[in-house]
Design a protein around this motif. Structure first.
Motif, PDB file in Angstrom:
ATOM      1  N   LYS A 160       0.581  -1.094   0.021  1.00  0.00           N
ATOM      2  CA  LYS A 160      -0.354  -0.180   0.345  1.00  0.00           C
ATOM      3  C   LYS A 160       0.998   1.400   0.128  1.00  0.00           C
ATOM      4  CE  LYS A 160      -3.994   1.645   1.003  1.00  0.00           C
ATOM      5  NZ  LYS A 160      -5.928   0.835   0.912  1.00  0.00           N
ATOM      6  N   ALA A 161       2.197   1.449   0.593  1.00  0.00           N
ATOM      7  CA  ALA A 161       2.602   2.471   0.958  1.00  0.00           C
ATOM      8  C   ALA A 161       3.571   2.788  -0.579  1.00  0.00           C
ATOM      9  CB  ALA A 161       4.070   2.508   1.848  1.00  0.00           C
ATOM     10  N   ILE A 162       3.886   1.979  -1.597  1.00  0.00           N
ATOM     11  CA  ILE A 162       4.338   1.570  -2.590  1.00  0.00           C
ATOM     12  C   ILE A 162       3.716   2.291  -3.348  1.00  0.00           C
ATOM     13  CG2 ILE A 162       5.056   0.755  -4.199  1.00  0.00           C
ATOM     14  CD1 ILE A 162       6.491  -1.230  -2.553  1.00  0.00           C
ATOM     15  N   GLU A 163       2.251   1.687  -3.658  1.00  0.00           N
ATOM     16  CA  GLU A 163       1.271   2.210  -4.295  1.00  0.00           C
ATOM     17  C   GLU A 163       0.958   4.148  -4.134  1.00  0.00           C
ATOM     18  OE1 GLU A 163      -4.137   2.099  -3.439  1.00  0.00           O
ATOM     19  OE2 GLU A 163      -2.335  -0.037  -3.674  1.00  0.00           O
ATOM     20  N   TYR A 164       1.213   4.263  -2.724  1.00  0.00           N
ATOM     21  CA  TYR A 164       0.894   5.424  -2.327  1.00  0.00           C
ATOM     22  C   TYR A 164       1.750   6.305  -3.318  1.00  0.00           C
ATOM     23  CZ  TYR A 164      -3.612   5.363  -0.471  1.00  0.00           C
ATOM     24  OH  TYR A 164      -5.076   5.430   0.082  1.00  0.00           O
ATOM     25  N   PHE A 165       2.891   5.687  -3.306  1.00  0.00           N
ATOM     26  CA  PHE A 165       4.248   6.873  -3.738  1.00  0.00           C
ATOM     27  C   PHE A 165       4.555   6.441  -4.965  1.00  0.00           C
ATOM     28  CE2 PHE A 165       6.535   4.857   0.246  1.00  0.00           C
ATOM     29  CZ  PHE A 165       6.507   5.813   0.918  1.00  0.00           C
ATOM     30  N   GLN A 166       3.297   5.728  -5.764  1.00  0.00           N
ATOM     31  CA  GLN A 166       4.018   5.771  -6.603  1.00  0.00           C
ATOM     32  C   GLN A 166       2.584   6.395  -7.881  1.00  0.00           C
ATOM     33  OE1 GLN A 166       2.949   1.583  -7.781  1.00  0.00           O
ATOM     34  NE2 GLN A 166       5.472   0.750  -8.254  1.00  0.00           N
ATOM     35  N   SER A 167       1.753   6.521  -7.232  1.00  0.00           N
ATOM     36  CA  SER A 167       0.891   7.849  -7.125  1.00  0.00           C
ATOM     37  C   SER A 167       1.254   9.731  -7.454  1.00  0.00           C
ATOM     38  CB  SER A 167      -0.655   7.705  -5.898  1.00  0.00           C
ATOM     39  OG  SER A 167      -1.726   8.354  -6.108  1.00  0.00           O
ATOM     40  N   ALA A 168       1.509   9.245  -6.066  1.00  0.00           N
ATOM     41  CA  ALA A 168       3.213  10.802  -5.334  1.00  0.00           C
ATOM     42  C   ALA A 168       3.364  10.923  -6.787  1.00  0.00           C
ATOM     43  CB  ALA A 168       3.416  10.548  -3.714  1.00  0.00           C
ATOM     44  N   LEU A 169       3.809  10.151  -7.487  1.00  0.00           N
ATOM     45  CA  LEU A 169       5.092  10.262  -8.627  1.00  0.00           C
ATOM     46  C   LEU A 169       4.417  10.238  -9.711  1.00  0.00           C
ATOM     47  CD1 LEU A 169       8.173   7.907  -7.909  1.00  0.00           C
ATOM     48  CD2 LEU A 169       8.050   9.725  -8.012  1.00  0.00           C
ATOM     49  N   LYS A 170       3.341   9.949 -10.058  1.00  0.00           N
ATOM     50  CA  LYS A 170       2.180  10.627 -11.199  1.00  0.00           C
ATOM     51  C   LYS A 170       2.399  11.653 -11.356  1.00  0.00           C
ATOM     52  CE  LYS A 170       0.480   5.909 -11.481  1.00  0.00           C
ATOM     53  NZ  LYS A 170      -0.450   5.084 -11.723  1.00  0.00           N
ATOM     54  N   LEU A 171       2.093  12.200 -10.111  1.00  0.00           N
ATOM     55  CA  LEU A 171       1.378  13.715  -9.692  1.00  0.00           C
ATOM     56  C   LEU A 171       3.036  14.899 -10.151  1.00  0.00           C
ATOM     57  CD1 LEU A 171      -0.674  13.351  -6.552  1.00  0.00           C
ATOM     58  CD2 LEU A 171      -1.931  14.123  -9.083  1.00  0.00           C
ATOM     59  N   ASN A 172       3.644  14.323  -9.547  1.00  0.00           N
ATOM     60  CA  ASN A 172       4.895  15.381  -9.679  1.00  0.00           C
ATOM     61  C   ASN A 172       6.403  14.419  -9.431  1.00  0.00           C
ATOM     62  OD1 ASN A 172       7.128  16.517  -9.677  1.00  0.00           O
ATOM     63  ND2 ASN A 172       6.415  18.195  -8.100  1.00  0.00           N
ATOM     64  N   PRO A 173       6.510  13.741 -10.618  1.00  0.00           N
ATOM     65  CA  PRO A 173       7.841  12.948 -10.576  1.00  0.00           C
ATOM     66  C   PRO A 173       9.219  13.799  -9.900  1.00  0.00           C
ATOM     67  CG  PRO A 173       7.459  13.580 -13.083  1.00  0.00           C
ATOM     68  CD  PRO A 173       6.549  14.302 -12.143  1.00  0.00           C
ATOM     69  N   LYS A 174       9.283  14.672  -9.246  1.00  0.00           N
ATOM     70  CA  LYS A 174      10.760  14.978  -9.358  1.00  0.00           C
ATOM     71  C   LYS A 174      10.844  14.956  -7.689  1.00  0.00           C
ATOM     72  CE  LYS A 174      10.382  18.310 -12.744  1.00  0.00           C
ATOM     73  NZ  LYS A 174      10.693  19.930 -12.847  1.00  0.00           N
TER      74      LYS A 174
END
Length: 190
Positions: A160-174
């Protein structure tokens, strides 16, 4: 300068003298009436510099002084909470962020910082509630998704943590912090 102005209603009206004055700064009104804006700006900049330098006790003293002079500034409590968070004085940080939320319950930055305060203090379930509140208000909040990822990682739910991190990176990959936290989760997962 005096400008003669004649006003005529239903009958004869007296002439009115109107005096227009030009001022360098508009008169202060409302919550900041009587506060020297230039001095306040200088004090805020000095306090921010102390906070950026990690001089938390001095930053806290500076922000408290500003708060005494201009209690209506929400920014002061936000920065006061940040200083306490940096110092790891979690109860004081929580109190500062809660004070903001009493005035403005929908202030997302205060919810995010309160969530991080809870997270650092080991109150993971409370942190999740704060981050989820922000997601409801702003589904594109990168900070809230990062916080949720960190909270789920703290609970041991790496998927679940990785899912949220990936979601955050989709919004802003920096944001490097997201990559760092996601890397820690992948490492735990194996």
């Amino acid at each position: 300068m005096t400008i003669p102005l004649a006003v005529r209603l239903t009958g004869p009206a007296p002439n009115l003298d109107v005096k227009l004055e030009r001022r360098e700064e508009p008169e202060a009104f409302g919550a900041l009436a009587g506060v020297d804006s230039k001095m306040l700006s200088a004090q805020l900049a000095a306090a921010a510099a102390l906070l950026d330098e990690g001089r938390y006790d001095q930053a806290i003293a500076a922000y408290r002084d500003i708060k005494a002079k201009a209690p209506a500034l929400t920014l002061v409590n936000l920065q006061l909470g940040n200083a306490h968070l940096g110092k790891k004085s979690y109860a004081e940080a929580e109190a500062a962020f809660q004070e903001i939320l009493k005035i403005d319950p929908g202030f997302c930055d205060a919810h995010i910082l309160l969530g991080h305060t809870y997270l650092e203090d080991g109150k993971v379930d409370e942190a999740v509630k704060e981050f989820e509140y922000v997601i409801k208000c702003d589904p594109t909040s990168n900070d809230a998704k990062l916080g949720l990822g960190m909270a789920h990682a703290a609970k041991g739910d790496t998927d679940k943590a990785i899912e949220y991190f990936q979601s955050a990176l989709k919004l802003n990959p920096k944001p490097e912090k997201v990559y760092y936290e996601m890397g820690k989760s992948y490492e735990k997962k194996g």
